[in-house]
Design a protein around this motif. Structure first.
Motif: not given
Length: 300
Positions: A3-8, A76-78, A96-102, A145-146
């Motif tokens: 999942v990709f979250f974008v604000s720009k 995998q949440i970006f 909720k056991s998601n892995t977070i990356s920036l 994490s990344k």
């Protein structure tokens, strides 16, 4: 599931670059459209970009984050930020056991402390973050994490505090020809500036900082056209720029496409020079053959 979250819009490009560097999979895109014409951008992406399973739009970061919390688990949440209060919302996603990356957020990614950037503009918010010991730089919260970045060596030098999380975006910043064709549709660009023997000037936010024609000519005097790309938050108009540069042929490229991508729309290989005011194009195009003039550093 990713999942990709974008604000720009530029983050949308970075999301596609990360996808391009990874193996195939199922991916959703979430757009926080707080920028100019955000809803139109969402509609255009939804119409033309078929690489996503689902595309969602929110007018609030908080609503978008709670949607992620309610909808996804073991994914995998970006994201673009874990700064300040954002780090608290990330903890819900991790629950909720998601892995977070920036992923890279321009020049701010390489800043060791955003407090110095924001303390004048948002003094109360900065004080609250300090009182509650919230993260002062991107990537420093335990939930992340990344951290996917374009320039791994620069990140290593400037961000030793979280270099262990860093991973290079192997596909690099430069868009493919297919991506450029897609962006022309997404940003509704039907006519393109003639960039033959042209200068591309990425304008500043304030009119008082726009350089004179004499200064332009001192930088380069063999150009035929000056392509002017205004800052998205500019306090000046097309008429003011035309009046300032009335003695030359000027192309006013007023489109919502990010300045970092407008370079490729203007055909980077045929531009004589790019002039900017400490824009991230200086970082993203430093390895290109294009001559880059950073006016902020030129004055020092």
């Amino acid at each position: 599931m990713e999942v990709f979250f974008v604000s720009k819009p530029i983050q949308y490009h970075t999301a596609k670059r990360i996808v391009n560097s990874r193996q195939g999979g199922v991916r959703d895109l979430i757009i926080f459209g707080h920028f100019t014409d955000g809803i139109n951008f969402f509609e255009q992406v939804k119409t033309y970009d078929k690489s996503w399973r689902n595309i969602y739009y929110f007018d609030s970061r908080l609503k978008a984050y709670f949607f992620i919390f309610n909808t996804y688990s073991k994914c995998q949440i970006f994201l673009d930020s874990d700064y300040g209060k954002d780090c608290l919302l990330l903890k819900l996603m991790v629950f909720k056991s998601n892995t977070i990356s920036l992923f890279e957020e321009g020049l701010f990614t390489y800043e060791k402390s955003l407090v110095n950037k924001y303390k004048t503009k948002y003094p109360l918010r900065t004080l609250i973050y300090k009182i509650f010991n919230l993260p002062v730089a991107l990537g420093t919260s335990k939930s992340v994490s990344k951290y996917y970045v374009y320039d791994l060596q620069l990140f290593k030098r400037l961000r030793p505090d979280c270099y262990s999380k860093a991973e290079e975006i192997s596909s690099g910043f430069y868009p493919t020809s297919n991506e450029i064709d897609l962006y022309k549709k997404v940003f509704n660009i039907s006519e393109f500036p003639d960039s033959k023997k042209a200068l591309l000037y990425i304008g500043p936010k304030f009119f008082n900082d726009v350089i004179s024609l004499n200064d332009v000519n001192r930088i380069e005097n063999e150009y035929q056209n000056l392509i002017f790309k205004p800052h998205p938050g500019a306090d000046y108009s097309y008429a003011q720029i035309c009046e300032k540069y009335s003695k030359i042929n000027i192309i006013y490229f007023d489109n919502q496409i990010p300045v970092e991508l407008s370079v490729f729309i203007c055909n980077v290989n045929s531009l004589l020079c790019l002039i900017h005011h400490n824009s991230s194009v200086g970082m993203y195009l430093k390895n290109s053959s294009l001559r880059l003039i950073d006016l902020k550093h030129e004055k020092k």
